[in-house]
Design a protein around this motif. Structure first.
Motif: not given
Length: 248
Positions: A62-69
């Motif tokens: 979830x952290x990886x996804x948020x930072x990518x966004x």
């Protein structure tokens, strides 16, 4: 910390570690950004290839996804981090700039007054937090940079840490390693400084993260938080994070 670093690989490591440290027993968290104006003289902040790496994604999806966004949307700022909800709901954020580039040059006395006012506000903002994360641009103070020099805002100073420690708070401190000595020698020197500054009652450990560049995250726990810190360290050692974070 500079806004242009948001979402780089170092950011991923720092917020993942804070999520681990605050995730189980509800330690209240304060994030104290030593926010420095964006510079453009180097390529720092461009280490974002990890966002396409499934191995990193598996560490904290979830952290990886948020930072990518955030990176994809061009929202690379600490304010975006605070709004993204990646840390516990009641996390306290302090994002007042410690110094600004441009405008009339400031004298050392002017910078001294500005820093004292900034620190007073930061200290007040963090008063209810169990754990305070210090995020300076470069890290712990160095003899080559005076506190009230133009670059002094890129460092946290030992006496500033003591203000929070003496109030009973545990600390996490970002520190960027340099090329003046080996990682082992720099680590040993810092271990001695932490021991002399915080004494035998402090539980001190560091996490070394080498991706992009070498950086430490120093954990200094009050006695009442030490068992929780040990539990998190054990959790990291048994997880996939052990490949990326070297604990000392």
């Amino acid at each position: 910390m500079q806004n242009r670093y948001v979402g780089d690989v170092g950011d991923f490591a720092k917020y993942a570690l804070l999520r681990l440290l605050t995730g189980r027993n509800g330690l209240s968290l304060g994030v104290l950004w030593y926010l420095f104006a964006d510079e453009s003289h180097n390529s720092d902040g461009r280490h974002i290839s990890y966002l396409q790496d499934p191995n990193f994604a598996r560490l904290d999806p979830s952290l990886h996804k948020t930072l990518a966004e955030l990176v994809a949307a061009g929202r690379r700022s600490v304010r975006s981090i605070a709004q993204a909800g990646i840390l516990p709901e009641h996390t306290v954020y302090f994002d007042a700039p410690i110094d600004r580039l441009g405008g009339p040059a400031k004298s050392a006395p002017q910078r001294a007054r500005q820093r004292a006012s900034w620190l007073k506000k930061a200290h007040l903002a963090m008063q209810a937090c169990d754990l305070v994360f210090f995020d300076p641009d470069n890290g712990l103070e160095t003899a080559s940079v005076a506190r009230y020099s133009p670059k002094g805002g890129k460092y946290v100073f030992w006496d500033e840490l003591s203000l929070f420690w003496d109030r009973g708070q545990s600390l996490v401190i970002y520190h960027h390693l340099n090329r003046t000595a080996s990682v082992a020698k720099q680590t040993e020197a810092l271990q001695e400084k932490f021991a002399s500054r915080f004494g035998a009652d402090a539980f001190v450990r560091h996490f070394l993260f080498r991706r992009g560049s070498c950086r430490h995250f120093w954990l200094v726990s009050q006695e009442r938080h030490a068992m929780h810190s040990l539990s998190v360290i054990d959790q990291i050692g048994k997880s996939a994070w052990s490949e990326y974070l070297t604990i000392g």
